[in-house]
Design a protein around this motif. Structure first.
Motif, short mmCIF file in Angstrom:
data_model
loop_
_atom_site.label_atom_id
_atom_site.label_comp_id
_atom_site.label_asym_id
_atom_site.label_seq_id
_atom_site.Cartn_x
_atom_site.Cartn_y
_atom_site.Cartn_z
N ALA A 2 0.77 -1.05 0.05
CA ALA A 2 -0.10 -0.07 0.03
C ALA A 2 0.79 1.26 -0.06
N VAL A 3 1.92 1.02 -0.38
CA VAL A 3 2.94 2.34 -0.39
C VAL A 3 2.65 3.18 -1.61
N TYR A 4 2.24 4.41 -1.62
CA TYR A 4 2.05 5.53 -2.52
C TYR A 4 3.34 5.55 -3.41
N THR A 5 3.27 5.27 -4.78
CA THR A 5 4.40 5.42 -5.73
C THR A 5 4.03 6.22 -6.78
N GLY A 6 2.87 7.03 -6.65
CA GLY A 6 2.38 8.03 -7.88
C GLY A 6 1.67 7.37 -8.85
N SER A 7 1.20 6.24 -8.81
CA SER A 7 0.45 5.58 -9.71
C SER A 7 -1.33 5.69 -9.33
N ASP A 8 -1.31 5.93 -8.09
CA ASP A 8 -2.79 6.38 -7.74
C ASP A 8 -3.41 7.35 -8.21
N TYR A 9 -4.33 7.36 -9.15
CA TYR A 9 -4.77 8.54 -9.92
C TYR A 9 -5.68 9.48 -8.77
N PHE A 10 -6.40 9.01 -7.91
CA PHE A 10 -6.93 9.86 -7.03
C PHE A 10 -5.99 10.83 -6.35
N ALA A 11 -4.88 10.30 -5.69
CA ALA A 11 -4.01 11.01 -4.84
C ALA A 11 -3.20 12.25 -5.63
N SER A 12 -2.78 11.48 -6.87
CA SER A 12 -2.01 12.54 -7.67
C SER A 12 -3.09 13.68 -8.20
N ALA A 13 -4.35 13.06 -8.57
CA ALA A 13 -5.31 14.24 -9.02
C ALA A 13 -5.49 15.56 -7.96
N ARG A 14 -5.62 14.87 -6.68
CA ARG A 14 -5.74 15.75 -5.46
C ARG A 14 -4.57 16.84 -5.38
N LEU A 15 -3.33 15.94 -5.50
CA LEU A 15 -2.26 16.80 -5.10
C LEU A 15 -1.98 17.68 -6.22
N THR A 16 -2.25 17.18 -7.49
CA THR A 16 -2.08 18.37 -8.71
C THR A 16 -3.18 19.57 -8.48
N ARG A 17 -4.34 19.39 -8.16
CA ARG A 17 -5.49 20.25 -7.99
C ARG A 17 -4.85 21.21 -6.89
N GLN A 18 -4.51 20.78 -5.99
CA GLN A 18 -3.85 21.52 -4.71
C GLN A 18 -2.78 22.48 -4.99
N GLN A 19 -1.77 21.86 -5.61
CA GLN A 19 -0.47 22.60 -6.13
C GLN A 19 -0.83 24.00 -7.01
N ALA A 20 -1.96 23.62 -7.89
CA ALA A 20 -2.27 24.64 -9.03
C ALA A 20 -3.04 25.58 -7.96
N ARG A 21 -4.11 25.36 -7.11
CA ARG A 21 -4.72 26.33 -6.09
C ARG A 21 -3.64 27.12 -5.38
N ASP A 22 -2.87 26.33 -5.00
CA ASP A 22 -1.71 27.30 -4.07
C ASP A 22 -0.94 28.09 -4.98
N ASN A 23 -0.85 27.78 -6.24
CA ASN A 23 0.20 28.63 -6.80
C ASN A 23 -0.78 29.98 -7.20
N ASP B 153 -13.57 5.66 -4.28
CA ASP B 153 -13.05 7.05 -4.09
C ASP B 153 -13.44 7.99 -4.97
N CYS B 154 -13.15 9.23 -4.99
CA CYS B 154 -13.84 10.46 -5.68
C CYS B 154 -13.04 11.50 -5.68
N VAL B 155 -12.89 12.33 -6.77
CA VAL B 155 -12.14 13.58 -7.00
C VAL B 155 -13.18 14.35 -7.72
N ALA B 156 -13.11 15.61 -7.18
CA ALA B 156 -14.07 16.50 -7.81
C ALA B 156 -13.20 17.73 -8.47
N PHE B 157 -13.43 18.25 -9.49
CA PHE B 157 -12.79 19.53 -10.11
C PHE B 157 -13.86 20.55 -10.63
N MET B 158 -13.89 21.73 -9.70
CA MET B 158 -14.93 22.71 -9.97
C MET B 158 -14.37 23.67 -10.72
N GLY B 159 -15.06 24.34 -11.70
CA GLY B 159 -14.57 25.40 -12.25
C GLY B 159 -15.79 26.66 -12.21
N GLU B 160 -15.68 27.79 -12.97
CA GLU B 160 -16.66 28.84 -12.81
C GLU B 160 -18.01 28.27 -13.01
#
Length: 192
Positions: free
Chosen positions: A71-92, A142-149
């Motif tokens: 269960a080690v996260y190696t970067g292949s988990d779509y949901f964790a990767s998508a959340r991380l990418t979304r958060q980094q983009a928002r932080d920027n 699992d679930c990930v949401a991406f909200m726009g305008e």
């Protein structure tokens, strides 16, 4: 009317910056993951360890026998990767808005528009988290949401890998309730 036009221009610019940051992050994250796998394979072949190497584990117990090593996260988990990418983009995006608002000599309307933009992004983040929590509470893996305008995309992991009409109706209802968007502005997909 001019202030409204400027505010809309700032919001559209922010949305474009967030999308660009997400795309760049997605690209570079994939390249870095591939390089990391190559380095790890080379280290395993030579029997050496990489200084500073760390792994994120799920923390779940496997029938009391310790943590599941698979269960080690190696970067292949779509949901964790998508959340991380979304958060980094928002932080920027938030960082850019804070810089614009905090610049010396910045006009009051620029500071107000930046503040409104930050509030919009914070609202998106809260609504996305609420959607994700409610969808998983309905029994989905699992679930990930991406909200726009004016739209929201929801990616869901199901046991069968497919979404039925009933699944789409449940998820659409949750999303409409949380965002206030019409069904035409909601896109629901099954993760493959």
């Amino acid at each position: 009317m001019s202030a409204r036009l400027k505010r809309n221009a700032v919001v559209v610019t922010m949305a474009l910056l967030v999308c660009a940051a997400a795309a760049l992050n997605w690209k570079f994250t994939g390249e870095q993951a591939a390089e990391g796998v190559k380095e790890q394979n080379a280290a395993e072949e030579t029997g050496t360890k990489i200084l500073g190497e760390a792994a994120l584990v799920s923390g779940k117990e496997d029938d009391g026998e310790g943590a599941d090593e698979e269960a080690v996260y190696t970067g292949s988990d779509y949901f964790a990767s998508a959340r991380l990418t979304r958060q980094q983009a928002r932080d920027n995006a938030i960082s850019l808005l804070q810089e614009a608002a905090g610049q010396e000599g910045a006009a009051e309307n620029v500071a107000n528009e930046a503040s409104e933009g930050i509030q919009v992004l914070a609202s998106y983040t809260m609504k996305e988290a609420q959607i994700e929590n409610l969808v998983t509470a309905k029994g989905y893996a699992d679930c990930v949401a991406f909200m726009g305008e004016d739209s929201v995309s929801v990616v869901v992991s199901t046991k069968s890998g497919e979404l039925t009409g009933e699944d789409v109706a449940k998820i659409t209802d949750i999303t409409m309730t949380e965002t206030g968007y019409p069904a035409s502005g909601i896109r629901i997909m099954a993760a493959n």
